[in-house]
Design a protein around this motif. Sequence first.
Motif, mmCIF file in Angstrom:
data_model
loop_
_atom_site.group_PDB
_atom_site.id
_atom_site.type_symbol
_atom_site.label_atom_id
_atom_site.label_comp_id
_atom_site.label_asym_id
_atom_site.label_seq_id
_atom_site.Cartn_x
_atom_site.Cartn_y
_atom_site.Cartn_z
ATOM 1 N N PRO A 63 17.308 62.797 5.743
ATOM 2 C CA PRO A 63 17.471 61.481 6.361
ATOM 3 C C PRO A 63 18.781 61.397 7.149
ATOM 4 O O PRO A 63 19.793 61.976 6.741
ATOM 5 N N HIS A 64 18.751 60.694 8.278
ATOM 6 C CA HIS A 64 19.950 60.586 9.114
ATOM 7 C C HIS A 64 19.774 59.395 10.050
ATOM 8 O O HIS A 64 18.634 59.028 10.377
ATOM 9 N N LEU A 65 20.851 58.815 10.510
ATOM 10 C CA LEU A 65 20.760 57.711 11.468
ATOM 11 C C LEU A 65 21.647 57.915 12.693
ATOM 12 O O LEU A 65 21.246 57.613 13.804
ATOM 13 N N CYS A 66 22.883 58.395 12.509
ATOM 14 C CA CYS A 66 23.787 58.473 13.667
ATOM 15 C C CYS A 66 23.764 59.832 14.339
ATOM 16 O O CYS A 66 24.559 60.094 15.236
ATOM 17 N N PHE A 67 22.826 60.699 13.925
ATOM 18 C CA PHE A 67 22.689 62.020 14.542
ATOM 19 C C PHE A 67 21.655 61.988 15.652
ATOM 20 O O PHE A 67 20.606 61.358 15.515
ATOM 21 N N HIS A 68 21.934 62.671 16.746
ATOM 22 C CA HIS A 68 20.954 62.891 17.818
ATOM 23 C C HIS A 68 21.173 64.313 18.305
ATOM 24 O O HIS A 68 22.306 64.709 18.572
ATOM 25 N N HIS A 95 28.739 62.556 14.993
ATOM 26 C CA HIS A 95 29.810 61.585 14.767
ATOM 27 C C HIS A 95 30.157 61.490 13.286
ATOM 28 O O HIS A 95 31.288 61.205 12.911
ATOM 29 N N GLY A 96 29.163 61.693 12.435
ATOM 30 C CA GLY A 96 29.409 61.707 10.992
ATOM 31 C C GLY A 96 29.808 60.375 10.403
ATOM 32 O O GLY A 96 30.536 60.331 9.416
ATOM 33 N N SER A 97 29.306 59.280 10.962
ATOM 34 C CA SER A 97 29.789 57.976 10.501
ATOM 35 C C SER A 97 28.862 57.263 9.531
ATOM 36 O O SER A 97 29.330 56.524 8.673
ATOM 37 N N CYS A 98 27.543 57.457 9.638
ATOM 38 C CA CYS A 98 26.657 56.620 8.806
ATOM 39 C C CYS A 98 26.559 57.129 7.371
ATOM 40 O O CYS A 98 26.295 56.358 6.461
ATOM 41 N N LYS A 99 26.722 58.407 7.174
ATOM 42 C CA LYS A 99 26.687 59.052 5.847
ATOM 43 C C LYS A 99 25.296 59.094 5.215
ATOM 44 O O LYS A 99 25.143 59.478 4.061
ATOM 45 N N VAL A 100 24.282 58.676 5.962
ATOM 46 C CA VAL A 100 22.918 58.735 5.430
ATOM 47 C C VAL A 100 22.470 60.180 5.241
ATOM 48 O O VAL A 100 21.663 60.489 4.371
ATOM 49 N N CYS A 101 23.034 61.091 6.039
ATOM 50 C CA CYS A 101 22.633 62.507 5.956
ATOM 51 C C CYS A 101 23.399 63.265 4.873
ATOM 52 O O CYS A 101 23.293 64.493 4.806
ATOM 53 N N SER A 102 24.143 62.568 4.039
ATOM 54 C CA SER A 102 24.961 63.247 3.029
ATOM 55 C C SER A 102 24.113 64.125 2.114
ATOM 56 O O SER A 102 23.003 63.762 1.725
ATOM 57 N N MET A 153 28.878 65.932 1.258
ATOM 58 C CA MET A 153 29.328 66.147 2.639
ATOM 59 C C MET A 153 28.277 65.586 3.586
ATOM 60 O O MET A 153 27.096 65.584 3.254
ATOM 61 N N ALA A 154 28.723 65.187 4.768
ATOM 62 C CA ALA A 154 27.774 64.771 5.811
ATOM 63 C C ALA A 154 27.151 66.033 6.408
ATOM 64 O O ALA A 154 27.857 66.881 6.958
ATOM 65 N N SER A 155 25.838 66.172 6.305
ATOM 66 C CA SER A 155 25.199 67.421 6.762
ATOM 67 C C SER A 155 25.201 67.552 8.276
ATOM 68 O O SER A 155 25.053 68.647 8.805
ATOM 69 N N CYS A 156 25.397 66.444 9.008
ATOM 70 C CA CYS A 156 25.378 66.528 10.478
ATOM 71 C C CYS A 156 26.690 67.057 11.037
ATOM 72 O O CYS A 156 26.747 67.441 12.201
ATOM 73 N N THR A 157 27.741 67.070 10.232
ATOM 74 C CA THR A 157 29.023 67.567 10.733
ATOM 75 C C THR A 157 29.516 68.790 9.953
ATOM 76 O O THR A 157 30.530 69.381 10.310
HETATM 77 FE FE1 FES Z 1 25.116 59.774 10.230
HETATM 78 FE FE2 FES Z 1 25.203 62.349 9.553
HETATM 79 S S1 FES Z 1 23.560 61.274 10.487
HETATM 80 S S2 FES Z 1 26.701 60.840 9.126
#
Ligand code: FES
Length: 237
Positions: A33-38, A44-51, A59-63
């Motif tokens: 799951p993720h929201l601020c990733f494209h 950007h690693g801000s929403c933390k949904v991808c943790s 950890m945030a998996s998108c960063t």
């Molecule tokens: Fe938002 Fe990774 S998708 S912090």
Amino acid sequence: MSDSCFSLDGASIAFAAGQTILQAAMDAGHYIPHLCFHPELKPHGSCKVCSVRVDGNMMASCTTPARQGMKVESATTEVDDQRRAVVQMLFVEGNHFCPSCEQSGRCKLQATAYELQMTSPHFDHFFPDRAVDASHPDFLLDFNRCILCSLCVRASRDVDQKAVFGLAGRGIGTRLIVNSESGRLGDSDFAATDKAAQVCPVGAILRKRQGFNVPIGQRTYDVAPIRESDRGGPEKR
Ligand code: FES
Ligand code: SF4
């Protein structure tokens, strides 16, 4: 396990040099799951949904870069509980009325809430007083639904080379702003062809005169849950 593999919930995931955990997982057909990733924008690693839990640490998996031999846990009750709490906070911080929202059925916040089996907002609603900016001829900007993911900020700055949007303030006071003299979208050079016009994961940047062009019930996440329909590709509208 080869030189370029890590373990995700027990599955071996191959990765290329420079890939993050999220990119490698999505490429291998595993949904996180993720929201601020494209996929086309700098993470950007801000929403933390991808943790995810990486060798014991969240950890945030998108960063987080993929690393040989790392042990990543994503589909666990504990990790999903944390993600659900983040999504619940996003719901109460803004004003989200899914049944009457034009993006119902193609909103990533709503679809992610379903994915995480969120059945209530849990926290008290803030009911913030936020504006709607209808000044642009082709787009409506509804700040009530903005989740501050910064996708429009990054798309406008890095792809469109315009910097129409920005985030101002700090902490709970963080807000989306439009970089025009009046602060109104209609006084900016925002255009329908902009990348920033295509990336909003919720119903905050809405194209005018296209309301309900696809009936509710037949939209992207009505047809298939987000874990099946979202492999990190371009937004489907
Ligand atoms: Fe938002 Fe990774 S998708 S912090
Ligand atoms: Fe994200 Fe949409 Fe808000 Fe921009 S307007 S920060 S894309 S939610």
